[in-house]
Scaffold this motif. Sequence first.
Motif: not given
Length: 418
Positions: A161, A164, A255
Motif C-alpha cells: 500500500a 503504491t 494488490s
Amino acid sequence: MEKKKFWSYENKLVTIFFFSIGFVFFDRLAINYLIPFIQQDIPITNTQIGMLGSALALTWAFAGPLGGLLSDKVKNKKLVLAIFIIAFSVVSLMHGLVESFALLLILRLLMGVLEGPITPITQSILAVESSEKRRGFNMGFTMNTGNAVFGSLLAPLIIVALATAFDWHTAFYLTIIPGLILSFFILKSVRNPKIETEVKDSSAVSNEKVGIKDVMGNRNIVLSIIIFSFFMIYMMAFQIFGPTFLVNYKQLPPSTMSLVMAAFGLGFAIFGMLVPAISDRIGRRPTGIIFGFLSIFTPLSLLFVDSVSLLLLFVFICSSGSGAAALYMSIIPAETVPLKFAGVAIGLTIGIAEIFGGVISPIISGIAADAFGLTAPLLISSSAAFLAFVFSIFIKETAPAKLAIKQEINTDDVVTEL
C-alpha cells in the motif's frame, strides 16, 4: 498475587517479545513484497533476488549462534536486545536510500548481523521465565504468530500500500519509529533473568554442565536442525519467490498478490499460536507430524489453483503447517537441554538452518527460476516441506505434560511389579 493477574510479568514479557520478533520479520520480509517495485528502478534478476535473501541469511546464520552464546553469558540481556533492535531499525531505514543492487546487498548482510541475535535472546529468556504448561504457547505465540502477523500478514498489506501510494523508498523510511518504541519498553519492562536459574522439573534429563559438542551430539538437536533447515527452505522459497510468481507469472495485480500472501500470513498468525498450544497438550511429536504434512501443499496451491477465492482459502488452510516451525526452531531444542543452555541450543539450530535454508536455498531457487521458470522455486519449496515432514517422525517427545504422564505410568508399573 501477581500470578492471578492477567497482566502478569509472564504475559507482559510475551507481549513485548511478540512485537519485537514481529518487527524483526516485518523488516526481513518487507523487501520480498517490494521487489516488483524495486525492479522498476534497479534491474534485478531472479538469481539476484535469491542473493538478497541469502545475504541476510548468511550473516544471520553466524549472528544467531553468537547471539545464543551472548544470551547465556551476559547479565544485562535487555540492554543488548534493545541495542540490536535500534541498530537494525537504522539499517532498515537506510534501505530506502539505495540506488544500486550492490549497496542493497551490503545492507542485507549488515541487517543479518543485527537481527540474528534477537530471536535466541528473546526465546532463551522465555524458556526460563515461562511456566512449563505455557512454554510451548509462549514461544510459539512470540515466534510464529509475531513473525506471521507482522512479516506475513501486515507487511504485504502495509508495504504494498505504501509503495503504491508513494514509492518503495518511503516503505523503508518509517521503520525507525517502531524500533525506538520497542527499545524503550524493553529497557523499562523486561527483567534480566538470573543466568544460573534452572527449572528443576524441566524435561531436560540432566543438570550437568554441557558444551556445544554435547548439544550437537543430542539426537533431538540434530533432527531439529535438519527439520528446521527444510522448513527454512520451504518458507524462504515460498516467501521470496511467491510474490514475484503471482505478479510476473500469473499476471495478478500487486494488490491481489498482497491478499494472497496476507492469507498465508493470517493463517500463520492464527495457527502459529494454536499449533504450539496444541503441542503442550498432545505432545510435540504428533503435532509436528500432523501439521507439518499440510505445509507440502502451500506452494502447490499457488501453482495449481487459478481461482483467487479458492487460492486464498487453500493458502490459509495449508499455512497451518508453518505453526510447527517453532517446535523445531526453539521449543524442542530448549526442552532437550538444561534450560540454562537454551540460548546455545536455539542459536545453533537457527544458525545452521539459516546456512542451508536461508543462504544456499534462495540462490539455488533463483538460479532454478532463471533456468526453468518461476515454477521451480515453488516445487523446491514443496519438496523441502515433504522432507521436513519425513524427518519429524523420528523426533523424541519433549513436552513436559506428556513426559509427566509417561513417568507416572512407569512409576505405576514399578509399583505394580513390587
